[in-house]
Design a protein around this motif. Structure first.
Motif, mmCIF file in Angstrom:
data_model
loop_
_atom_site.group_PDB
_atom_site.id
_atom_site.type_symbol
_atom_site.label_atom_id
_atom_site.label_comp_id
_atom_site.label_asym_id
_atom_site.label_seq_id
_atom_site.Cartn_x
_atom_site.Cartn_y
_atom_site.Cartn_z
ATOM 1 N N SER A 48 -33.033 3.572 8.440
ATOM 2 C CA SER A 48 -34.476 3.316 8.355
ATOM 3 C C SER A 48 -35.264 4.437 9.004
ATOM 4 C CB SER A 48 -34.813 1.984 9.035
ATOM 5 O OG SER A 48 -34.548 2.052 10.425
ATOM 6 N N GLU A 49 -36.514 4.481 8.625
ATOM 7 C CA GLU A 49 -37.483 5.369 9.256
ATOM 8 C C GLU A 49 -38.816 4.635 9.299
ATOM 9 O OE1 GLU A 49 -39.177 8.604 6.433
ATOM 10 O OE2 GLU A 49 -37.179 8.142 5.607
ATOM 11 N N VAL A 50 -39.610 4.956 10.295
ATOM 12 C CA VAL A 50 -40.922 4.332 10.450
ATOM 13 C C VAL A 50 -41.975 5.347 10.059
ATOM 14 C CG1 VAL A 50 -42.511 3.229 12.074
ATOM 15 C CG2 VAL A 50 -40.046 2.872 12.315
ATOM 16 N N PHE A 51 -42.979 4.891 9.311
ATOM 17 C CA PHE A 51 -44.062 5.789 8.907
ATOM 18 C C PHE A 51 -45.411 5.101 9.097
ATOM 19 C CE2 PHE A 51 -43.404 3.292 5.119
ATOM 20 C CZ PHE A 51 -44.666 3.157 4.561
ATOM 21 N N SER A 52 -46.429 5.923 9.215
ATOM 22 C CA SER A 52 -47.820 5.449 9.248
ATOM 23 C C SER A 52 -48.549 6.101 8.090
ATOM 24 C CB SER A 52 -48.496 5.853 10.557
ATOM 25 O OG SER A 52 -47.864 5.247 11.647
ATOM 26 N N GLY A 53 -49.584 5.445 7.594
ATOM 27 C CA GLY A 53 -50.370 6.026 6.509
ATOM 28 C C GLY A 53 -49.708 5.826 5.162
ATOM 29 N N SER A 54 -49.764 6.873 4.343
ATOM 30 C CA SER A 54 -49.230 6.807 2.976
ATOM 31 C C SER A 54 -47.710 6.712 2.974
ATOM 32 C CB SER A 54 -49.636 8.048 2.185
ATOM 33 O OG SER A 54 -51.034 8.157 2.139
ATOM 34 N N ILE A 55 -47.187 6.068 1.945
ATOM 35 C CA ILE A 55 -45.738 5.929 1.796
ATOM 36 C C ILE A 55 -45.139 7.292 1.455
ATOM 37 C CG2 ILE A 55 -43.896 4.841 0.449
ATOM 38 C CD1 ILE A 55 -45.881 2.528 -0.099
ATOM 39 N N PRO A 56 -44.174 7.754 2.228
ATOM 40 C CA PRO A 56 -43.522 9.033 1.904
ATOM 41 C C PRO A 56 -42.857 8.971 0.524
ATOM 42 C CG PRO A 56 -42.976 8.334 4.129
ATOM 43 C CD PRO A 56 -43.675 7.186 3.474
ATOM 44 N N GLU A 57 -42.827 10.085 -0.170
ATOM 45 C CA GLU A 57 -42.299 10.130 -1.540
ATOM 46 C C GLU A 57 -40.846 9.692 -1.643
ATOM 47 O OE1 GLU A 57 -43.007 13.339 -4.172
ATOM 48 O OE2 GLU A 57 -45.003 13.713 -3.347
ATOM 49 N N GLN A 58 -40.047 9.964 -0.624
ATOM 50 C CA GLN A 58 -38.627 9.631 -0.693
ATOM 51 C C GLN A 58 -38.357 8.140 -0.459
ATOM 52 O OE1 GLN A 58 -40.052 11.179 1.893
ATOM 53 N NE2 GLN A 58 -39.158 10.481 3.803
ATOM 54 N N CYS A 59 -39.394 7.353 -0.215
ATOM 55 C CA CYS A 59 -39.216 5.936 0.119
ATOM 56 C C CYS A 59 -39.292 5.040 -1.116
ATOM 57 C CB CYS A 59 -40.272 5.493 1.131
ATOM 58 S SG CYS A 59 -40.125 6.319 2.719
ATOM 59 N N GLN A 60 -38.132 4.638 -1.614
ATOM 60 C CA GLN A 60 -38.089 3.688 -2.728
ATOM 61 C C GLN A 60 -38.260 2.266 -2.224
ATOM 62 O OE1 GLN A 60 -34.515 4.077 -4.954
ATOM 63 N NE2 GLN A 60 -34.959 6.168 -5.629
ATOM 64 N N TYR A 61 -37.714 1.993 -1.038
ATOM 65 C CA TYR A 61 -37.792 0.665 -0.437
ATOM 66 C C TYR A 61 -38.689 0.727 0.791
ATOM 67 C CZ TYR A 61 -33.840 -0.560 -3.390
ATOM 68 O OH TYR A 61 -33.030 -0.788 -4.469
ATOM 69 N N VAL A 62 -39.639 -0.200 0.859
ATOM 70 C CA VAL A 62 -40.595 -0.223 1.967
ATOM 71 C C VAL A 62 -40.606 -1.623 2.574
ATOM 72 C CG1 VAL A 62 -43.021 0.022 2.626
ATOM 73 C CG2 VAL A 62 -42.021 1.589 0.945
ATOM 74 N N LEU A 63 -40.530 -1.649 3.895
ATOM 75 C CA LEU A 63 -40.617 -2.900 4.636
ATOM 76 C C LEU A 63 -41.977 -2.970 5.329
ATOM 77 C CD1 LEU A 63 -39.090 -5.429 5.934
ATOM 78 C CD2 LEU A 63 -38.828 -3.931 7.903
#
Length: 142
Positions: free
Chosen positions: A62-77
């Motif tokens: 997993s990785e945590v992000f803020s803002g827009s969904i990173p392009e490499q993220c197919q699955y988002v929690l």
């Protein structure tokens, strides 16, 4: 008659006050990495580390992000977690939603009915509450 009411009320207050609802990840999904959208409104400090650790235990990085969904993220929690207070703070409600390319594919909810009432389990750790929920959420993974 009053005694019966008191006994019934006590039984309800001390009985299982936890409600868990889960729609697990389907076996067809190839979930091996998930991006977790930071929710700054959540003040349960160990919530994201507990979630990340349990996903990792199931073989999902997993990785945590803020803002827009990173392009490499197919699955988002996305998640929410609420605390209540009764002499100390404790996790009383949490929701996890998993989306694949913008479509919700899985959902889990942990909820203490009546904020736990007189149950001593309400003061259990975030890990002890969320690990079984996440286990069920990921139980259908292939």
């Amino acid at each position: 008659m009053k005694n019966n009411f008191v006994v019934a009320a006590a039984a309800v207050a001390l009985s299982g006050c936890t409600a868990v609802t889960v729609k697990p990840v389907d076996t067809a999904e190839r979930l091996d990495h998930i991006c977790i959208q930071d929710n700054p409104k959540v003040i349960v400090s160990d919530f994201v580390p507990v979630v990340r650790d349990r996903f990792y235990w199931h073989g999902v990085s997993s990785e945590v992000f803020s803002g827009s969904i990173p392009e490499q993220c197919q699955y988002v929690l996305t998640y929410t977690a609420l605390r209540s207070w009764d002499f100390a703070t404790y996790l009383s409600h949490a929701e996890l939603r998993i989306e694949h390319d913008g479509r919700q594919i899985a959902y889990a909810e942990y909820h203490l009915r009546g904020k736990g009432g007189f149950s001593l389990n309400k003061w259990g750790s975030t890990k002890s509450k969320m690990d079984p929920v996440i286990d069920e959420l990921l139980s259908g993974r292939g």
